[in-house]
Design a protein around this motif. Structure first.
Motif, PDB file in Angstrom:
ATOM      1  N   TYR A 102       0.826  -1.209   0.000  1.00  0.00           N
ATOM      2  CA  TYR A 102       0.000   0.000   0.000  1.00  0.00           C
ATOM      3  C   TYR A 102       0.861   1.261   0.000  1.00  0.00           C
ATOM      4  O   TYR A 102       0.614   2.203  -0.740  1.00  0.00           O
ATOM      5  CB  TYR A 102      -0.929   0.021   1.218  1.00  0.00           C
ATOM      6  CG  TYR A 102      -1.946  -1.090   1.236  1.00  0.00           C
ATOM      7  CD1 TYR A 102      -2.862  -1.247   0.200  1.00  0.00           C
ATOM      8  CD2 TYR A 102      -1.992  -2.003   2.288  1.00  0.00           C
ATOM      9  CE1 TYR A 102      -3.800  -2.263   0.208  1.00  0.00           C
ATOM     10  CE2 TYR A 102      -2.917  -3.030   2.315  1.00  0.00           C
ATOM     11  CZ  TYR A 102      -3.818  -3.162   1.273  1.00  0.00           C
ATOM     12  OH  TYR A 102      -4.734  -4.175   1.274  1.00  0.00           O
ATOM     13  N   HIS A 103       1.882   1.270   0.842  1.00  0.00           N
ATOM     14  CA  HIS A 103       2.723   2.443   0.966  1.00  0.00           C
ATOM     15  C   HIS A 103       3.597   2.634  -0.281  1.00  0.00           C
ATOM     16  O   HIS A 103       3.798   3.759  -0.747  1.00  0.00           O
ATOM     17  CB  HIS A 103       3.586   2.336   2.223  1.00  0.00           C
ATOM     18  CG  HIS A 103       2.787   2.382   3.483  1.00  0.00           C
ATOM     19  ND1 HIS A 103       1.953   1.358   3.858  1.00  0.00           N
ATOM     20  CD2 HIS A 103       2.678   3.336   4.454  1.00  0.00           C
ATOM     21  CE1 HIS A 103       1.366   1.673   5.008  1.00  0.00           C
ATOM     22  NE2 HIS A 103       1.785   2.866   5.381  1.00  0.00           N
ATOM     23  N   LYS A 104       4.101   1.530  -0.814  1.00  0.00           N
ATOM     24  CA  LYS A 104       4.871   1.608  -2.046  1.00  0.00           C
ATOM     25  C   LYS A 104       4.004   2.119  -3.194  1.00  0.00           C
ATOM     26  O   LYS A 104       4.402   3.032  -3.933  1.00  0.00           O
ATOM     27  CB  LYS A 104       5.431   0.221  -2.401  1.00  0.00           C
ATOM     28  CG  LYS A 104       6.130   0.159  -3.752  1.00  0.00           C
ATOM     29  CD  LYS A 104       6.517  -1.278  -4.109  1.00  0.00           C
ATOM     30  CE  LYS A 104       7.090  -1.364  -5.513  1.00  0.00           C
ATOM     31  NZ  LYS A 104       7.400  -2.770  -5.902  1.00  0.00           N
ATOM     32  N   ALA A 105       2.816   1.543  -3.346  1.00  0.00           N
ATOM     33  CA  ALA A 105       1.919   1.939  -4.426  1.00  0.00           C
ATOM     34  C   ALA A 105       1.489   3.394  -4.279  1.00  0.00           C
ATOM     35  O   ALA A 105       1.412   4.139  -5.263  1.00  0.00           O
ATOM     36  CB  ALA A 105       0.698   1.024  -4.457  1.00  0.00           C
ATOM     37  N   ASN A 106       1.226   3.812  -3.063  1.00  0.00           N
ATOM     38  CA  ASN A 106       0.824   5.199  -2.814  1.00  0.00           C
ATOM     39  C   ASN A 106       1.925   6.171  -3.250  1.00  0.00           C
ATOM     40  O   ASN A 106       1.665   7.168  -3.922  1.00  0.00           O
ATOM     41  CB  ASN A 106       0.528   5.380  -1.325  1.00  0.00           C
ATOM     42  CG  ASN A 106       0.304   6.833  -0.947  1.00  0.00           C
ATOM     43  OD1 ASN A 106      -0.756   7.401  -1.194  1.00  0.00           O
ATOM     44  ND2 ASN A 106       1.315   7.447  -0.334  1.00  0.00           N
ATOM     45  N   PHE A 107       3.172   5.867  -2.879  1.00  0.00           N
ATOM     46  CA  PHE A 107       4.294   6.749  -3.205  1.00  0.00           C
ATOM     47  C   PHE A 107       4.475   6.856  -4.723  1.00  0.00           C
ATOM     48  O   PHE A 107       4.634   7.956  -5.271  1.00  0.00           O
ATOM     49  CB  PHE A 107       5.558   6.212  -2.546  1.00  0.00           C
ATOM     50  CG  PHE A 107       6.655   7.218  -2.387  1.00  0.00           C
ATOM     51  CD1 PHE A 107       6.439   8.415  -1.740  1.00  0.00           C
ATOM     52  CD2 PHE A 107       7.934   6.965  -2.875  1.00  0.00           C
ATOM     53  CE1 PHE A 107       7.455   9.349  -1.576  1.00  0.00           C
ATOM     54  CE2 PHE A 107       8.961   7.877  -2.721  1.00  0.00           C
ATOM     55  CZ  PHE A 107       8.718   9.077  -2.073  1.00  0.00           C
ATOM     56  N   ILE A 108       4.405   5.728  -5.400  1.00  0.00           N
ATOM     57  CA  ILE A 108       4.555   5.720  -6.858  1.00  0.00           C
ATOM     58  C   ILE A 108       3.394   6.459  -7.517  1.00  0.00           C
ATOM     59  O   ILE A 108       3.591   7.238  -8.464  1.00  0.00           O
ATOM     60  CB  ILE A 108       4.654   4.269  -7.384  1.00  0.00           C
ATOM     61  CG1 ILE A 108       5.988   3.641  -6.952  1.00  0.00           C
ATOM     62  CG2 ILE A 108       4.504   4.220  -8.901  1.00  0.00           C
ATOM     63  CD1 ILE A 108       6.133   2.184  -7.322  1.00  0.00           C
ATOM     64  N   TYR A 109       2.192   6.236  -7.040  1.00  0.00           N
ATOM     65  CA  TYR A 109       1.014   6.896  -7.613  1.00  0.00           C
ATOM     66  C   TYR A 109       1.135   8.414  -7.511  1.00  0.00           C
ATOM     67  O   TYR A 109       0.914   9.140  -8.493  1.00  0.00           O
ATOM     68  CB  TYR A 109      -0.241   6.417  -6.882  1.00  0.00           C
ATOM     69  CG  TYR A 109      -1.525   7.035  -7.381  1.00  0.00           C
ATOM     70  CD1 TYR A 109      -2.086   6.658  -8.597  1.00  0.00           C
ATOM     71  CD2 TYR A 109      -2.196   8.008  -6.622  1.00  0.00           C
ATOM     72  CE1 TYR A 109      -3.271   7.228  -9.052  1.00  0.00           C
ATOM     73  CE2 TYR A 109      -3.377   8.579  -7.067  1.00  0.00           C
ATOM     74  CZ  TYR A 109      -3.911   8.181  -8.279  1.00  0.00           C
ATOM     75  OH  TYR A 109      -5.085   8.749  -8.730  1.00  0.00           O
ATOM     76  N   LEU A 110       1.524   8.902  -6.337  1.00  0.00           N
ATOM     77  CA  LEU A 110       1.652  10.344  -6.146  1.00  0.00           C
ATOM     78  C   LEU A 110       2.754  10.934  -7.019  1.00  0.00           C
ATOM     79  O   LEU A 110       2.617  12.044  -7.546  1.00  0.00           O
ATOM     80  CB  LEU A 110       1.920  10.656  -4.677  1.00  0.00           C
ATOM     81  CG  LEU A 110       0.777  10.357  -3.696  1.00  0.00           C
ATOM     82  CD1 LEU A 110       1.177  10.734  -2.278  1.00  0.00           C
ATOM     83  CD2 LEU A 110      -0.507  11.087  -4.093  1.00  0.00           C
ATOM     84  N   ILE A 111       3.841  10.180  -7.177  1.00  0.00           N
ATOM     85  CA  ILE A 111       4.920  10.654  -8.047  1.00  0.00           C
ATOM     86  C   ILE A 111       4.426  10.758  -9.489  1.00  0.00           C
ATOM     87  O   ILE A 111       4.684  11.752 -10.186  1.00  0.00           O
ATOM     88  CB  ILE A 111       6.140   9.726  -7.948  1.00  0.00           C
ATOM     89  CG1 ILE A 111       6.813   9.883  -6.585  1.00  0.00           C
ATOM     90  CG2 ILE A 111       7.147  10.017  -9.069  1.00  0.00           C
ATOM     91  CD1 ILE A 111       7.922   8.891  -6.318  1.00  0.00           C
TER      92      ILE A 111
END
Length: 241
Positions: A102-111
């Protein structure tokens, strides 16, 4: 009884039709029509091509109700696992952990949404952390509103500790007994060998693999009493690869 002459009737008829026509002969201005819609005119006054553009531009908005399901699916789609942050003081590279999806996907999505571009390292605590993802610029608030308002659950039992160079996610400032993570911000541990008192409360989701000297350089800038840098430390560009 007087009867109107044929010529008089013809003149009246010609005047009536000419008055109802387009006097200028110009086509309606589509841009002006669309602009009026933004201030509350009826939707049926917008040409079909403008309606289509508005539909295509509609953005998906994250909420506390849909975020977990969205990132569960999104985590399966992303292939990238590294991030490069370029600041006005230099760049560094982060390796993201795969087992905190979740945290990895969130960071990539925001980038990929361009969120972190032109945000700042807004909190710097000497020999402890640098914290980024916010700014005093109104544009940052507008970007957050466009992406959505949501929190992420902690994921602290995957074996990751807050070693020096670890990137982790702070908890929300709201009443938050479960330490739900604020998705728009992150912090990087500078302490040697680490800040292990943070383990169990915050979620590490990556580590610095190149450019730790830049992180240390940022950590040494002068700050005010609220830990805000005296000179802006800006994230110029965030990229995934």
């Amino acid at each position: 009884m007087l009867r109107p002459s044929i010529s008089l009737i013809a003149s009246i008829t010609l005047f009536f039709f000419s008055s109802c026509g387009n006097k200028t002969g110009r086509k309606p201005n589509i841009e002006k029509t669309a602009k009026k819609e933004l201030i509350g005119n009826k939707a049926d006054s917008i040409p079909s091509e403008i309606k289509k553009e508005k539909t295509e531009e509609a953005e998906f908005v994250l909420t506390e109700e849909n975020a977990i399901d969205f990132f569960f699916k999104y985590a399966k789609e992303v292939k990238e696992n590294k991030v490069r942050l370029t600041t006005n003081m230099g760049s560094f590279t982060i390796q993201l952990f795969d087992n905190v999806p979740y945290h990895k996907a969130n960071f990539i999505y925001l980038i990929k949404k361009g969120y972190f571009d032109n945000t700042q390292f807004h909190r710097i605590v000497k020999d402890f952390i640098i914290q980024g993802g916010n700014s005093d610029d109104k544009a940052t608030g507008r970007k957050r509103a466009k992406i959505g308002r949501y929190l992420l659950p902690p994921d602290t039992r995957k074996g990751h500790k807050h070693h020096r160079g670890t990137i982790s996610m702070p908890s929300s400032e709201r009443d938050n007994p479960h330490k739900l993570a604020s998705p728009y911000e992150f912090f990087i541990v500078v302490t040697k060998p680490g800040s292990y008192h943070l383990d169990g409360s915050y979620t590490p989701f990556g580590r610095i693999i190149e450019g730790m000297d830049i992180v240390d350089k940022i950590n040494q800038v002068d700050v005010d009493e609220g830990d805000w840098p005296m000179l802006n430390v800006t994230i110029l560009k965030a990229e995934v690869f």
